[in-house]
Scaffold this motif. Structure first.
Motif: not given
Length: 176
Positions: A115-129
């Protein structure tokens, strides 16, 4: 009256027996944690999990460079929650830490509760952007500088051609 006294004694005895029985019972299972008060988020899957990570992400975003340096020292370690927290701090720091933040997120997201992975994935995606935008900006700046050099070279050639034209015109004016 004796019956009343007997009933009162019987009730008191039952009440005391009930109290003793309750005292002998094991304590109820611990209630889930409902308050979030740690400054370094953990990966324990409890009610505070997402709230703790969101609060830490906001602190990392709002913190100054001194706060980030202090946190990076505190987050030194190989445990997954420390690496993910370090990634979060690096992601909001200077650009030279963004690549390391991306590597840490990618390596450790799978260690987080689902349940934490989507938040971390969103942060990673934002960082990659952000990293992609910085790379695009660098490419654009490089292209702009190349066009500026080409413009300057063309201006020099135009000035040279103008000088040649003026020379030719002055010769024609001097000729009979």
């Amino acid at each position: 009256m004796n019956i009343r006294m007997l009933l009162v004694a019987l009730c008191a005895s039952s009440l005391l027996t009930g109290c003793q029985w309750l005292a002998q019972q094991p304590p109820p299972p611990e209630a889930p944690i409902t308050s979030c008060d740690g400054d370094i988020p953990q990966l324990a899957d409890n009610v505070c999990l997402v709230d703790d990570w969101v609060a830490f992400g906001l602190a990392a975003q709002r913190g100054d460079s001194e706060w980030r340096q202090t946190m990076l020292v505190r987050l030194d370690g190989d445990m997954p929650h420390l690496k993910l927290a370090r990634a979060t701090v690096l992601a909001w720091g200077e650009r030279d830490g963004w690549e390391r933040a991306s590597e840490l997120y990618k390596a450790e997201i799978s260690a987080a509760p689902s349940r934490l992975q989507p938040l971390l994935q969103q942060w990673l995606n934002e960082l990659e952007r952000r990293r992609a935008l910085v790379a695009e900006l660098a490419t654009s700046e490089s292209h702009r500088q190349a066009l500026e050099r080409e413009r300057d070279e063309l201006a020099e050639k135009l000035d040279a051609l103008t000088a040649i034209e003026q020379s030719i015109n002055s010769r024609h004016q001097q000729s009979p």
